[in-house]
Write an enzyme that holds these catalytic residues in place. Structure first.
Site, PDB file in Angstrom:
ATOM      1  N   GLU A  27     -28.291   5.994  57.969  1.00  0.00           N
ATOM      2  CA  GLU A  27     -29.400   6.311  58.848  1.00  0.00           C
ATOM      3  C   GLU A  27     -30.565   6.820  57.997  1.00  0.00           C
ATOM      4  OE1 GLU A  27     -27.962   5.585  61.632  1.00  0.00           O
ATOM      5  OE2 GLU A  27     -29.533   6.099  63.081  1.00  0.00           O
TER       6      GLU A  27
ATOM      7  N   CYS B  23     -65.843  27.737  79.138  1.00  0.00           N
ATOM      8  CA  CYS B  23     -64.581  28.481  79.074  1.00  0.00           C
ATOM      9  C   CYS B  23     -64.255  29.032  80.468  1.00  0.00           C
ATOM     10  CB  CYS B  23     -64.708  29.633  78.073  1.00  0.00           C
ATOM     11  SG  CYS B  23     -63.265  30.717  78.074  1.00  0.00           S
TER      12      CYS B  23
ATOM     13  N   ASP C  13     -34.044   8.941  76.101  1.00  0.00           N
ATOM     14  CA  ASP C  13     -32.698   8.466  75.772  1.00  0.00           C
ATOM     15  C   ASP C  13     -31.709   8.697  76.909  1.00  0.00           C
ATOM     16  OD1 ASP C  13     -33.812   7.890  73.416  1.00  0.00           O
ATOM     17  OD2 ASP C  13     -32.643   9.302  72.199  1.00  0.00           O
TER      18      ASP C  13
ATOM     19  N   LEU D   7     -22.292   2.015  69.197  1.00  0.00           N
ATOM     20  CA  LEU D   7     -21.194   2.929  69.518  1.00  0.00           C
ATOM     21  C   LEU D   7     -21.110   3.140  71.026  1.00  0.00           C
ATOM     22  CD1 LEU D   7     -21.813   5.729  66.853  1.00  0.00           C
ATOM     23  CD2 LEU D   7     -19.831   4.205  66.942  1.00  0.00           C
TER      24      LEU D   7
ATOM     25  N   LYS E 275     -24.269  12.801  64.421  1.00  0.00           N
ATOM     26  CA  LYS E 275     -24.954  11.565  64.801  1.00  0.00           C
ATOM     27  C   LYS E 275     -26.439  11.777  64.545  1.00  0.00           C
ATOM     28  CE  LYS E 275     -25.141   8.070  68.376  1.00  0.00           C
ATOM     29  NZ  LYS E 275     -26.573   7.827  68.304  1.00  0.00           N
TER      30      LYS E 275
ATOM     31  N   LYS F 149     -22.338  12.545  72.929  1.00  0.00           N
ATOM     32  CA  LYS F 149     -23.780  12.776  73.034  1.00  0.00           C
ATOM     33  C   LYS F 149     -24.086  14.209  73.460  1.00  0.00           C
ATOM     34  CE  LYS F 149     -26.178   8.927  72.326  1.00  0.00           C
ATOM     35  NZ  LYS F 149     -27.173   8.528  73.231  1.00  0.00           N
TER      36      LYS F 149
ATOM     37  N   CYS G 219     -63.898  28.362  72.083  1.00  0.00           N
ATOM     38  CA  CYS G 219     -64.727  29.316  72.807  1.00  0.00           C
ATOM     39  C   CYS G 219     -65.132  30.321  71.729  1.00  0.00           C
ATOM     40  CB  CYS G 219     -63.928  30.014  73.906  1.00  0.00           C
ATOM     41  SG  CYS G 219     -64.799  31.439  74.566  1.00  0.00           S
TER      42      CYS G 219
END
Ligand code: IVH
Length: 672
Positions: free
Chosen positions: A175, A409, A35, A85, A117, A315, A427
């Site tokens: 939302e 391993c 984002d 927005l 938000k 934000k 393992c």
């Protein structure tokens, strides 16, 4: 003056990247750009357009909202467009917005509504005569997808509106989200089953809403919160907060965290509060939305092509970032489980510098197709371990190779095995040095025997100097042994020995946690301890006895039974018993002091986060639920409590402040 060629070229480049990112995000539910990077590109595009207005054409992404539609669901044309927005990233940008609002109105007499938000999927609900007619996604803002059958499975969404004022028509916007704890649980199960993990709760929501079979959607606990309105007939509201109050009365879900404030300083205090308490909500948030409250003022301010001038999104720092995957290494945990992890170019995610991130298991590495050298998206939200979500394929270097788990391993050379039907490799050598290190640290940890002074470094030193070779050896340590370790002087030695003595007196459930049995964590351990009362009784139980105990399912019973059958573990239990470690369940268990009672926790408490408050109540036998009803015993109320407090008062349900809550935990008594 027309934009120079260079600006045009950059504008075209940014437009392509933004349109592609939106398509991946909205249509494919498979974003490949974090984002924050999207926001940065978009900001750059807007700045270019401000400087060169001729770049603003109808084709520019600044003039469009969302992304083109997918064709799998019927189209629905929104009665009023669903706008987006504008963003602010600092106090300065917030103040600049408030100044624009005041200038636009010619007055600074403005009140605001602050909302969280929610990082989910935007949804529009059309109610005609109080009945849900259509539920549609945002799509390109004008036309979305009709996903009504799926939305009807969401418990929070009423089919019929309640209350006296039933509008002829109303578009309710909100939302849809996947509650974080449910999301984490679901992803853990998917990883264990070898299925592809969802990237984040928002993606899981989007994928769930696009299910062709609503029965699948119904199995997933989606929820919704409403935060706005589109077209309406037969009702009108003077302000946003009045409309939200109506919505709550109509049975629509509204966020209890919403606040109505009178100044930008109060807005800022709200932002600061929620930036600090970002992970205390049931859903993921990525910011705060600030809206002018009075609808008359909103009309005066109006909208741009894509966003209203009367609202802004502040934000918060991103929880997903890009970085370079330098290497993939593996760790062997306390149960022997092999976990690949990413060694990353350090990057700040969610406020913390991340250098390593889990890749869960080999199956996930292949499902995600991450390769050394890739640019990857890393996510870190809350207390969750940082995770690699996936590669940015467009940035993959030539020749990047598919990664494979080494056959043996790396700590002890034992061949790694993958049991039938499992997504994880193990393992199986109980003496594997790394496995032992992890087991020791876990045994000494907070949720287990809580041995003060025995952390990772000390555990490492004990193994390196060969002072312990299994868990029981810790209880055989002497002052002379410890004196040989680097940095161990008298005080430290006495401290650690006292810590070990105290650990011997821990109740049975803590001991069970300390034993590193797969699927036996603190909650399961409490159930087992309560059901059997002593280690001897557990050891004498058959697999069938275990399954029959309440709260123990077949997976836990199998895991516990096969652990108990192992000779090395039998020896360990004999040794611990002989060394005087307590093997009895707690007698005076806080256990059932609050049995039969039901609580709701709301607002922010000083001394507990939500999970801790819940655990404290559940540990005493109480039930903790999300909404207040007549059957609620009491509501625990912290700072900034909202609608749940009001509801408790309306229903006459007792409320407890933090002091009363602490007393309740200590004494088991409710205030008179
Ligand atoms: S109001 C016209 N309020 O954020 C105003 N949006 O980045 C429309 N969102 O499309 C949005 N929480 O899907 C508003 N409390 C909230 C929100 C919120 C999340 C989403 C919404 C919007 C997107 C914009």
């Amino acid at each position: 003056m027309p934009a120079p060629a260079e600006a045009k070229e950059r504008h075209a480049e940014l437009s392509r990247a933004i349109i592609d990112a939106r398509y991946r995000y909205y249509v494919l539910s498979d974003p490949t750009m974090p984002d924050a990077e999207f926001d940065a590109l978009y900001h750059e595009l807007l700045a270019l357009e401000e400087e060169h207005p001729d770049l603003v054409t109808p084709a520019s992404p600044s003039q469009q909202v969302g992304a083109p539609r997918d064709t799998a669901f019927p189209e629905f044309r929104h009665l009023e467009p669903m706008l987006s927005l504008d963003n602010a990233f600092s106090r300065e940008e917030l103040d600049a917005w408030a100044d624009r609002v005041a200038r636009g109105l010619g007055s600074d007499d403005v009140r605001y509504v602050c909302e969280l938000k929610i990082d989910g999927v935007a949804m529009s609900l059309v109610y005609r005569q109080g009945v849900l007619e259509v539920a549609a996604t945002r799509g390109d803002g004008t036309t979305g997808e009709d996903v009504t059958p799926n939305v009807l499975t969401i418990g929070a969404v009423p089919y019929r509106l309640a209350g006296d004022v039933v509008p002829g028509l109303i578009e309710v916007r909100g939302e849809v989200f996947y509650p974080v704890t449910d999301f984490e649980k679901m992803n853990e199960q998917r990883v264990e089953r070898g299925e592809a993990a969802f990237m984040n709760p928002r993606n899981a929501t989007s994928g769930t809403l696009r299910q062709k079979d609503p029965a699948v959607t119904a199995e997933r606990p989606l929820s919704m919160l409403c935060h706005g309105f589109g077209s309406m007939e037969g009702v009108a509201f003077p302000s946003h907060h009045a409309a939200l109050e109506w919505a709550a009365g109509a049975g629509l879900p509204v966020a209890e965290e919403t606040r109505f404030v009178g100044s930008i300083d109060e807005v800022w205090a709200y932002i600061e509060h929620w930036t600090e308490h970002r992970y205390d909500t049931a859903y993921e948030i990525d910011g705060v939305v600030i809206k002018v409250d009075a609808l008359a003022q909103r009309t005066e301010l109006g909208n741009t092509a894509r966003a209203p001038r009367w609202a802004i999104a502040y934000k918060m720092p991103p929880v997903e970032r890009e970085t370079i995957l330098r290497d993939i290494r593996i760790n062997v945990g306390r149960t022997g489980k092999v976990t690949p992890y990413a060694v990353l170019e350090p990057v700040v995610v969610g406020g913390v510098t991340v250098t390593n991130a889990t890749l869960s298991n080999e199956t996930q590495v292949h499902l995600k197709d991450v390769r050394v050298g890739d640019t990857v998206i890393v996510r870190r939200a809350g207390d969750v371990i940082p995770e690699v979500l996936g590669p940015v394929l467009s940035k993959r270097p030539a020749g990047a190779e598919v990664w494979h788990l080494p056959p043996d391993c790396p700590f002890c050379g034992t061949e790694l095995v993958r049991p039938e039907g499992e997504a994880n490799n193990f393992c199986e050598n109980v003496d594997c040095p790394n496995r032992l290190l992890e087991s020791l640290t876990h045994m000494a940890g907070r949720g287990a025997l809580d041995i003060e002074g025995l952390g990772y470094e000390t555990a490492n030193a004990l193994l390196e100097y060969e002072k312990v070779s299994d868990l029981a050896d810790v209880f055989r340590l002497t002052a002379d042994d410890l004196a040989e370790l680097p940095g161990f002087a008298d005080k430290k030695i006495t401290g650690l020995l006292a810590g070990i003595e105290a650990a011997k007196r821990q109740p049975l459930d803590r001991l069970l946690v300390a034993l590193n049995i797969r699927h036996v964590g603190p909650t399961v351990a409490k159930v087992i301890a309560r059901a059997f009362g002593s280690l001897a009784a557990i050891r004498a139980a058959s697999r069938d006895d275990l399954v029959e105990a309440e709260g123990i399912g077949p997976i836990i019973a199998d895991s516990l039974a096969s652990w108990l059958e192992n000779d090395r573990n039998t020896e360990l239990l004999d040794a611990l018993t002989e060394l005087g470690v307590n093997t009895e369940a707690e007698q005076t268990e806080a256990g059932d002091a609050l049995a039969g009672m039901t609580f709701v926790v709301t607002g922010t408490l000083e001394g507990f986060n939500r999970d801790e408050a819940k655990a404290a109540l559940e540990g005493r036998g109480a039930k903790v639920v999300g909404s207040v009803s007549k059957r609620t015993t009491a509501v625990v109320v912290g700072e900034n409590a909202g609608s749940k407090l009001t509801k408790a008062q309306d229903l006459g349900v007792p409320t407890l402040d933090e002091a009363a809550f602490v007393r309740l935990l200590e004494t088991g008594e409710l205030p008179a």
